[in-house]
Design a protein around this motif. Structure first.
Motif, PDB file in Angstrom:
ATOM      1  N   ALA A  42       3.757  59.116  -1.505  1.00 32.89           N
ATOM      2  CA  ALA A  42       2.844  57.976  -1.574  1.00 32.89           C
ATOM      3  C   ALA A  42       3.623  56.670  -1.484  1.00 32.89           C
ATOM      4  O   ALA A  42       4.793  56.607  -1.856  1.00 32.89           O
ATOM      5  CB  ALA A  42       2.037  58.018  -2.870  1.00 32.89           C
ATOM      6  N   ARG A  43       2.940  55.649  -0.989  1.00 32.84           N
ATOM      7  CA  ARG A  43       3.490  54.296  -0.957  1.00 32.84           C
ATOM      8  C   ARG A  43       2.361  53.324  -0.659  1.00 32.84           C
ATOM      9  O   ARG A  43       1.301  53.720  -0.168  1.00 32.84           O
ATOM     10  CB  ARG A  43       4.594  54.152   0.088  1.00 32.84           C
ATOM     11  CG  ARG A  43       4.101  54.304   1.520  1.00 32.84           C
ATOM     12  CD  ARG A  43       5.225  54.190   2.509  1.00 32.84           C
ATOM     13  NE  ARG A  43       4.748  54.437   3.863  1.00 32.84           N
ATOM     14  CZ  ARG A  43       5.308  53.919   4.935  1.00 32.84           C
ATOM     15  NH1 ARG A  43       6.374  53.144   4.830  1.00 32.84           N
ATOM     16  NH2 ARG A  43       4.832  54.190   6.137  1.00 32.84           N
ATOM     17  N   ILE A  44       2.612  52.066  -0.977  1.00 36.64           N
ATOM     18  CA  ILE A  44       1.689  51.005  -0.607  1.00 36.64           C
ATOM     19  C   ILE A  44       2.519  49.888   0.003  1.00 36.64           C
ATOM     20  O   ILE A  44       3.635  49.613  -0.442  1.00 36.64           O
ATOM     21  CB  ILE A  44       0.845  50.524  -1.820  1.00 36.64           C
ATOM     22  CG1 ILE A  44      -0.317  49.654  -1.339  1.00 36.64           C
ATOM     23  CG2 ILE A  44       1.695  49.835  -2.863  1.00 36.64           C
ATOM     24  CD1 ILE A  44      -1.386  49.423  -2.379  1.00 36.64           C
ATOM     25  N   ILE A  45       1.983  49.279   1.039  1.00 37.79           N
ATOM     26  CA  ILE A  45       2.636  48.148   1.696  1.00 37.79           C
ATOM     27  C   ILE A  45       1.695  46.963   1.602  1.00 37.79           C
ATOM     28  O   ILE A  45       0.544  47.043   2.059  1.00 37.79           O
ATOM     29  CB  ILE A  45       2.974  48.472   3.167  1.00 37.79           C
ATOM     30  CG1 ILE A  45       3.913  49.676   3.233  1.00 37.79           C
ATOM     31  CG2 ILE A  45       3.581  47.252   3.859  1.00 37.79           C
ATOM     32  CD1 ILE A  45       4.223  50.166   4.638  1.00 37.79           C
ATOM     33  N   ASP A  46       2.164  45.886   0.968  1.00 36.37           N
ATOM     34  CA  ASP A  46       1.298  44.721   0.798  1.00 36.37           C
ATOM     35  C   ASP A  46       1.178  43.944   2.112  1.00 36.37           C
ATOM     36  O   ASP A  46       1.803  44.293   3.123  1.00 36.37           O
ATOM     37  CB  ASP A  46       1.764  43.848  -0.364  1.00 36.37           C
ATOM     38  CG  ASP A  46       3.098  43.147  -0.125  1.00 36.37           C
ATOM     39  OD1 ASP A  46       3.576  43.065   1.025  1.00 36.37           O
ATOM     40  OD2 ASP A  46       3.669  42.660  -1.131  1.00 36.37           O
ATOM     41  N   LEU A  47       0.368  42.903   2.075  1.00 36.35           N
ATOM     42  CA  LEU A  47       0.091  42.131   3.292  1.00 36.35           C
ATOM     43  C   LEU A  47       1.315  41.379   3.807  1.00 36.35           C
ATOM     44  O   LEU A  47       1.368  40.997   4.976  1.00 36.35           O
ATOM     45  CB  LEU A  47      -1.069  41.162   3.040  1.00 36.35           C
ATOM     46  CG  LEU A  47      -2.393  41.832   2.670  1.00 36.35           C
ATOM     47  CD1 LEU A  47      -3.436  40.796   2.275  1.00 36.35           C
ATOM     48  CD2 LEU A  47      -2.896  42.707   3.806  1.00 36.35           C
ATOM     49  N   ALA A  48       2.335  41.197   2.939  1.00 37.55           N
ATOM     50  CA  ALA A  48       3.574  40.525   3.352  1.00 37.55           C
ATOM     51  C   ALA A  48       4.623  41.509   3.842  1.00 37.55           C
ATOM     52  O   ALA A  48       5.727  41.108   4.209  1.00 37.55           O
ATOM     53  CB  ALA A  48       4.129  39.708   2.190  1.00 37.55           C
ATOM     54  N   GLY A  49       4.316  42.811   3.856  1.00 40.47           N
ATOM     55  CA  GLY A  49       5.243  43.815   4.355  1.00 40.47           C
ATOM     56  C   GLY A  49       6.133  44.441   3.294  1.00 40.47           C
ATOM     57  O   GLY A  49       7.020  45.228   3.628  1.00 40.47           O
TER      58      GLY A  49
END
Length: 158
Positions: A90-97
């Protein structure tokens, strides 16, 4: 007192009561008025992704300080399925990368938290997985990607 009239009225009352119970009327509700102050439910569909017979549906994310908690519903569409989850899945990437890895997972809102483990999906029965991220430095109101196993949920807002 005329008992025959009394018994006839009891008979009519009983008959009409039984008839009403057996054949209930359908009443269609209408809005009270345009000034109704009830909260409207959003009709916006939550992002989904299907791969290998598993449907991944975004439930939402909540942030508290540097902790971010996101929910995903998993539903197997074809057959019962066992899946092993680890922090690498799992991972999450925010809107800034910026990318964040999970601290731990849990089943539903009140389930036991685990670092890694096996989950068993039953065909057609959604199972909520909550993913806990830690060390999220910026206030997030969306994400470019939330990935869980092979499910890729993109362009999320929360």
């Amino acid at each position: 007192m005329n008992f025959s009239i009394l018994f006839k009225s009891i008979h009519v009352f009983a008959y009409s009561t039984i008839f009403c119970l057996a054949y209930p009327a359908v009443v269609q509700a209408s809005p009270l008025s345009s000034s109704n102050h009830t909260k409207q439910v959003s009709e916006k569909a939550m992002p989904t992704h299907e791969t290998n017979g598993i449907l991944y549906q975004f439930v939402g994310c909540q942030q508290s300080g540097e902790n971010l908690t996101c929910g995903v519903l998993l539903t197997t569409l074809t057959q019962d399925f066992g899946m092993y989850l680890t922090g690498n899945d799992a991972r999450i990437i925010d809107l800034a990368g910026n990318q964040y890895s999970p601290r731990m997972f849990q089943f539903g809102d009140y389930g036991r938290q685990f670092l890694s483990g096996r989950i068993n999906l039953v065909k057609g029965v959604p199972l909520k997985i909550v993913i806990h991220f830690q060390g999220v430095g910026t206030k997030m109101n969306g994400a470019s990607l939330l990935e869980l196993n092979q499910g890729k949920l993109k362009n999320l807002s929360f």
